[in-house]
Design a protein around this motif. Structure first.
Motif, PDB file in Angstrom:
ATOM      1  N   ASP A   1       0.669  -1.277  -0.268  1.00  0.00           N
ATOM      2  CA  ASP A   1      -0.349   0.272   0.302  1.00  0.00           C
ATOM      3  C   ASP A   1       1.189   0.910   0.007  1.00  0.00           C
ATOM      4  O   ASP A   1       1.593   1.122   0.674  1.00  0.00           O
ATOM      5  CB  ASP A   1      -0.937   0.034   1.365  1.00  0.00           C
ATOM      6  N   PRO A   2       0.750   2.161  -0.771  1.00  0.00           N
ATOM      7  CA  PRO A   2       1.975   3.716  -1.239  1.00  0.00           C
ATOM      8  C   PRO A   2       1.954   4.386   0.457  1.00  0.00           C
ATOM      9  O   PRO A   2       2.034   5.152   0.277  1.00  0.00           O
ATOM     10  CB  PRO A   2       1.306   3.958  -2.174  1.00  0.00           C
ATOM     11  N   ALA A   3       0.338   3.932  -0.370  1.00  0.00           N
ATOM     12  CA  ALA A   3      -0.118   4.802   1.533  1.00  0.00           C
ATOM     13  C   ALA A   3       0.982   4.491   2.917  1.00  0.00           C
ATOM     14  O   ALA A   3       0.699   6.168   3.301  1.00  0.00           O
ATOM     15  CB  ALA A   3      -1.300   4.558   1.807  1.00  0.00           C
ATOM     16  N   GLY A   4       1.382   4.033   2.951  1.00  0.00           N
ATOM     17  CA  GLY A   4       2.205   3.928   4.189  1.00  0.00           C
ATOM     18  C   GLY A   4       1.445   3.314   5.590  1.00  0.00           C
ATOM     19  O   GLY A   4       0.461   3.472   5.655  1.00  0.00           O
ATOM     20  N   GLY A   5       1.523   4.115   6.640  1.00  0.00           N
ATOM     21  CA  GLY A   5       1.106   3.427   8.094  1.00  0.00           C
ATOM     22  C   GLY A   5       0.853   2.715   8.428  1.00  0.00           C
ATOM     23  O   GLY A   5       0.166   2.627   9.680  1.00  0.00           O
ATOM     24  N   TYR A   6       2.272   1.897   8.740  1.00  0.00           N
ATOM     25  CA  TYR A   6       2.147  -0.027   9.396  1.00  0.00           C
ATOM     26  C   TYR A   6       3.310  -0.061   8.851  1.00  0.00           C
ATOM     27  O   TYR A   6       4.308   0.615   8.403  1.00  0.00           O
ATOM     28  CB  TYR A   6       1.412  -0.562   8.233  1.00  0.00           C
ATOM     29  N   GLU A   7       3.202  -0.974  10.082  1.00  0.00           N
ATOM     30  CA  GLU A   7       4.742  -1.910  10.430  1.00  0.00           C
ATOM     31  C   GLU A   7       4.652  -3.099  10.686  1.00  0.00           C
ATOM     32  O   GLU A   7       2.949  -3.600  10.663  1.00  0.00           O
ATOM     33  CB  GLU A   7       4.729  -1.139  11.346  1.00  0.00           C
ATOM     34  N   GLY A   8       5.793  -3.720  10.775  1.00  0.00           N
ATOM     35  CA  GLY A   8       5.631  -4.914  10.778  1.00  0.00           C
ATOM     36  C   GLY A   8       7.242  -5.842  10.632  1.00  0.00           C
ATOM     37  O   GLY A   8       7.639  -5.117  10.394  1.00  0.00           O
ATOM     38  N   LEU A   9       6.606  -7.642  10.741  1.00  0.00           N
ATOM     39  CA  LEU A   9       7.699  -7.967   9.871  1.00  0.00           C
ATOM     40  C   LEU A   9       7.636  -9.059   8.417  1.00  0.00           C
ATOM     41  O   LEU A   9       6.483  -9.095   8.305  1.00  0.00           O
ATOM     42  CB  LEU A   9       7.951  -8.676  11.018  1.00  0.00           C
ATOM     43  N   GLY A  10       8.389  -9.116   8.271  1.00  0.00           N
ATOM     44  CA  GLY A  10       8.144 -10.116   6.944  1.00  0.00           C
ATOM     45  C   GLY A  10       9.119 -11.552   6.785  1.00  0.00           C
ATOM     46  O   GLY A  10      10.324 -10.915   7.195  1.00  0.00           O
ATOM     47  N   LEU A  11       8.714 -12.569   6.972  1.00  0.00           N
ATOM     48  CA  LEU A  11       9.593 -13.612   7.293  1.00  0.00           C
ATOM     49  C   LEU A  11      10.047 -14.632   5.810  1.00  0.00           C
ATOM     50  O   LEU A  11       7.988 -14.281   4.602  1.00  0.00           O
ATOM     51  CB  LEU A  11       8.872 -14.679   7.687  1.00  0.00           C
ATOM     52  N   LEU A  12      10.656 -14.911   5.454  1.00  0.00           N
ATOM     53  CA  LEU A  12      11.420 -14.744   3.713  1.00  0.00           C
ATOM     54  C   LEU A  12      11.809 -16.460   3.692  1.00  0.00           C
ATOM     55  O   LEU A  12      12.903 -16.567   4.317  1.00  0.00           O
ATOM     56  CB  LEU A  12      11.431 -13.506   3.213  1.00  0.00           C
ATOM     57  N   PHE A  13      11.620 -16.877   3.041  1.00  0.00           N
ATOM     58  CA  PHE A  13      12.389 -18.219   2.602  1.00  0.00           C
ATOM     59  C   PHE A  13      12.241 -19.247   2.334  1.00  0.00           C
ATOM     60  O   PHE A  13      11.483 -18.503   0.981  1.00  0.00           O
ATOM     61  CB  PHE A  13      12.314 -19.354   4.091  1.00  0.00           C
ATOM     62  N   THR A  14      13.164 -19.967   1.064  1.00  0.00           N
ATOM     63  CA  THR A  14      13.180 -20.324  -0.357  1.00  0.00           C
ATOM     64  C   THR A  14      12.737 -22.089  -0.149  1.00  0.00           C
ATOM     65  O   THR A  14      12.915 -22.873   1.339  1.00  0.00           O
ATOM     66  CB  THR A  14      14.098 -19.943  -0.428  1.00  0.00           C
ATOM     67  N   ASP A  15      12.258 -22.848  -1.375  1.00  0.00           N
ATOM     68  CA  ASP A  15      12.309 -24.019  -1.436  1.00  0.00           C
ATOM     69  C   ASP A  15      13.398 -24.765  -0.893  1.00  0.00           C
ATOM     70  O   ASP A  15      13.391 -25.750  -0.056  1.00  0.00           O
ATOM     71  CB  ASP A  15      11.557 -24.673  -2.855  1.00  0.00           C
TER      72      ASP A  15
END
Length: 290
Positions: free
Chosen positions: A81-95
């Motif tokens: 969302d280009p409006a922004g105003g949010y925070e959090g975390l991303g969990l990334l992983f591969t096959d």
């Protein structure tokens, strides 16, 4: 726009192909990129902790509440969302990281978190088990420890447990349970084959042969599970890719049609209009004009 949809590979140089990132930091550093349609060759679990963003996943708007998880399968086209105003975390992983055994591969291929045939999976953590944030935190803690002989095994175990608990929580909520059995198995295998071969325009009977069943049996399975014929599912996948390329790239209609296996632009135009009620140019104009 570019000549193709931007694709990101997993960050090179990490000892293992698993990472937890800050959504806020990533958003600020790559604002121009993350708010544009893009895809990745890895899986993503976003934990939106604050704010009410609207995440776009393949033309669908996903409205997110604070403290919710969003699961994005590799190769799906999405944007922040280009409006922004949010925070959090991303969990990334591969096959490569997750698939230690054939059973791991089977789980990741079949889990409803990344392969829901009906919806885009979201889990509201305010109504879910406290285990999910706890395991997420365990993964983060282990990632920051010095690597040793057990580091990979522990991380893979934590991730597997996280996904298992998430799947159970997803099933408890507004998930539409599809009855297990041969119909579901054939339908799922068929959709996986479509993903690999839709550009070559295989006929339904060719898919059925690949699955070692009759065309009639395949039709029976998909209509029972999804209420759609095999041909409809093939057309949907071709049209999704067509819409992606029309809206998110500056390729010409001729170039898009050729990429999708249409030898003549007129064939692509007729096909697109037949299934959407609009010409490719009309669709592109109506979407970009929103």
């Amino acid at each position: 726009m570019a000549s193709k949809i931007k694709q990101y590979a997993f960050k090179p140089g990490l000892p293992l192909e698993i990472e937890i990132i800050s959504i806020g930091d990533t958003f600020l550093k790559g604002l121009a990129e993350t708010t544009k349609p893009h895809r990745t060759d890895f899986y993503q679990v976003f934990w939106f902790q604050k704010g009410n963003p609207i995440h776009i996943v393949d033309f669908r708007s996903v409205e997110l509440k604070p403290n919710s998880l969003l699961f994005i399968k590799k190769q799906r086209v999405h944007q922040f969302d280009p409006a922004g105003g949010y925070e959090g975390l991303g969990l990334l992983f591969t096959d490569q990281f997750f698939n230690r055994t054939d059973l791991d591969t089977k789980f990741l291929t079949n889990t409803i978190l990344f392969n829901d045939l009906l919806d885009i999976p979201v889990i509201d953590l305010n109504e879910s088990s406290p285990e999910l944030p706890r395991i997420f935190s365990q993964i983060d803690t282990e990632l920051n420890l010095p690597a040793d002989a057990l580091h990979y095994d522990i991380l893979q175990n934590f991730l597997h447990n996280f996904l298992l608990v998430a799947e159970r929580e997803r099933q408890k909520r507004d998930f539409t349970q599809i009855p297990k059995g041969a119909d579901l198995d054939y339908t799922f295998q068929f959709t996986q084959l479509i993903e690999k071969h839709f550009i070559t325009h295989l006929a339904v009977n060719e898919y059925a042969t690949n699955l070692s069943i009759s065309e009639r049996r395949l039709h029976q399975a998909t209509t029972r599970i999804l209420g759609k014929s095999p041909k409809e599912l093939i057309d949907e996948r071709i049209l999704l890719e067509a819409k992606r390329l029309l809206v998110h790239t500056h390729l010409s209609i001729k170039e898009i049609g050729f990429q999708l296996g249409f030898e003549e632009p007129t064939y692509f135009n007729r096909y697109f209009r037949k299934h959407t009620g609009k010409t490719p140019i009309e669709f592109k104009g109506s979407y970009i004009g929103r």
